[in-house]
Design an enzyme around this catalytic site. Structure first.
Site, PDB file in Angstrom:
ATOM      1  N   ASP A  97       0.851  -1.189   0.000  1.00 36.95           N
ATOM      2  CA  ASP A  97       0.000   0.000   0.000  1.00 36.95           C
ATOM      3  C   ASP A  97       0.891   1.245   0.000  1.00 36.95           C
ATOM      4  OD1 ASP A  97      -3.212   0.525   1.005  1.00 36.95           O
ATOM      5  OD2 ASP A  97      -1.787   2.198   1.126  1.00 36.95           O
ATOM      6  N   GLN A 112     -14.422   2.428   1.445  1.00 37.77           N
ATOM      7  CA  GLN A 112     -13.686   2.062   0.223  1.00 37.77           C
ATOM      8  C   GLN A 112     -13.407   3.319  -0.603  1.00 37.77           C
ATOM      9  OE1 GLN A 112     -15.700  -0.792  -2.277  1.00 37.77           O
ATOM     10  NE2 GLN A 112     -13.952  -0.999  -3.669  1.00 37.77           N
ATOM     11  N   HIS A 141     -10.199  -5.166  -3.262  1.00 38.28           N
ATOM     12  CA  HIS A 141      -8.856  -5.402  -2.724  1.00 38.28           C
ATOM     13  C   HIS A 141      -8.954  -5.830  -1.268  1.00 38.28           C
ATOM     14  CE1 HIS A 141      -9.883  -1.131  -2.360  1.00 38.28           C
ATOM     15  NE2 HIS A 141      -9.261  -1.157  -1.192  1.00 38.28           N
ATOM     16  N   HIS A 166      -6.885  -5.775   2.238  1.00 36.61           N
ATOM     17  CA  HIS A 166      -5.753  -5.216   2.985  1.00 36.61           C
ATOM     18  C   HIS A 166      -5.190  -6.313   3.885  1.00 36.61           C
ATOM     19  CE1 HIS A 166      -6.686  -0.827   2.313  1.00 36.61           C
ATOM     20  NE2 HIS A 166      -7.903  -1.315   2.132  1.00 36.61           N
TER      21      HIS A 166
HETATM   22  P1  5GP Z   1      -9.615   1.453   0.437  1.00 37.69           P
HETATM   23  O1  5GP Z   1      -9.703   2.757   1.194  1.00 37.69           O
HETATM   24  O2  5GP Z   1     -10.354   1.555  -0.881  1.00 37.69           O
HETATM   25  O3  5GP Z   1     -10.006   0.255   1.237  1.00 37.69           O
HETATM   26  O4  5GP Z   1      -8.089   1.227   0.140  1.00 37.69           O
HETATM   27  C1  5GP Z   1      -7.424   1.778  -0.937  1.00 37.69           C
HETATM   28  C2  5GP Z   1      -5.973   1.724  -0.600  1.00 37.69           C
HETATM   29  O5  5GP Z   1      -5.237   1.940  -1.780  1.00 37.69           O
HETATM   30  C3  5GP Z   1      -5.530   2.796   0.396  1.00 37.69           C
HETATM   31  O6  5GP Z   1      -4.991   2.166   1.555  1.00 37.69           O
HETATM   32  C4  5GP Z   1      -4.490   3.597  -0.371  1.00 37.69           C
HETATM   33  O7  5GP Z   1      -3.395   3.988   0.429  1.00 37.69           O
HETATM   34  C5  5GP Z   1      -4.077   2.649  -1.471  1.00 37.69           C
HETATM   35  N1  5GP Z   1      -3.646   3.291  -2.694  1.00 37.69           N
HETATM   36  C6  5GP Z   1      -4.264   4.334  -3.311  1.00 37.69           C
HETATM   37  N2  5GP Z   1      -3.592   4.660  -4.429  1.00 37.69           N
HETATM   38  C7  5GP Z   1      -2.541   3.814  -4.517  1.00 37.69           C
HETATM   39  C8  5GP Z   1      -1.481   3.649  -5.469  1.00 37.69           C
HETATM   40  O8  5GP Z   1      -1.375   4.369  -6.476  1.00 37.69           O
HETATM   41  N3  5GP Z   1      -0.569   2.681  -5.222  1.00 37.69           N
HETATM   42  C9  5GP Z   1      -0.663   1.869  -4.130  1.00 37.69           C
HETATM   43  N4  5GP Z   1       0.291   0.959  -3.973  1.00 37.69           N
HETATM   44  N5  5GP Z   1      -1.649   1.982  -3.217  1.00 37.69           N
HETATM   45  C10 5GP Z   1      -2.574   2.937  -3.406  1.00 37.69           C
END
Ligand code: 5GP
Ligand code: ZN
Length: 116
Positions: free
Chosen positions: A33, A96, A102, A104
């Site tokens: 991440d 999200q 995805h 984590h």
């Molecule tokens: P969500 O909030 O949708 O559960 O998690 C999305 C995750 O994607 C976040 O923890 C964020 O830090 C990660 N993320 C967002 N953009 C990028 C990126 O360009 N590269 C990587 N490796 N992680 C990302």
């Protein structure tokens, strides 16, 4: 090829945006991440685009299995022998922010509950 060209994680799956590929197989990819919330914070994604867990059904049973098996595999590779947490944020109330399913994988410190 992942299927949705304007999706960030499809671009990562397709190699258009380079990442450290911590683990991958035909169906899934794991990479760090960009904004880690723990000493180990890895995302595990299906290479095929699904907007969220809520956009899957029993048709995806094998893929969902692959995601959890990969999370466990990465936990072993990262030596998270003292435990870890897997989280799937889903939809607005789930927090999200990237609309490509995805998982984590978080570890390397004591996790707290409830998450708030
Ligand atoms: P969500 O909030 O949708 O559960 O998690 C999305 C995750 O994607 C976040 O923890 C964020 O830090 C990660 N993320 C967002 N953009 C990028 C990126 O360009 N590269 C990587 N490796 N992680 C990302
Ligand atoms: Zn996607």
């Amino acid at each position: 090829m992942a299927t949705t060209p304007d999706c960030l994680f499809c671009k990562i799956a397709d190699g258009v945006i380079p990442v450290t590929r911590v683990y991958e197989n035909k169906a899934v990819l794991a990479f760090p991440d960009i904004n880690p919330q723990a000493p180990v914070h890895i995302l595990v994604i299906p290479k095929q685009h699904f907007a969220s867990l809520a956009h899957t059904s029993s048709t995806e049973a094998e893929l969902l299995n692959e995601l959890l098996l990969a999370a466990n595999k990465v936990a072993q590779l990262q030596h998270l022998d003292n435990g870890f947490r897997v989280v799937i944020n889903t939809g607005p109330d789930g927090g999200q922010t990237v609309d490509h399913l995805h998982v984590h994988l978080l570890g390397g410190r004591q996790m707290h509950w409830p998450p708030g």
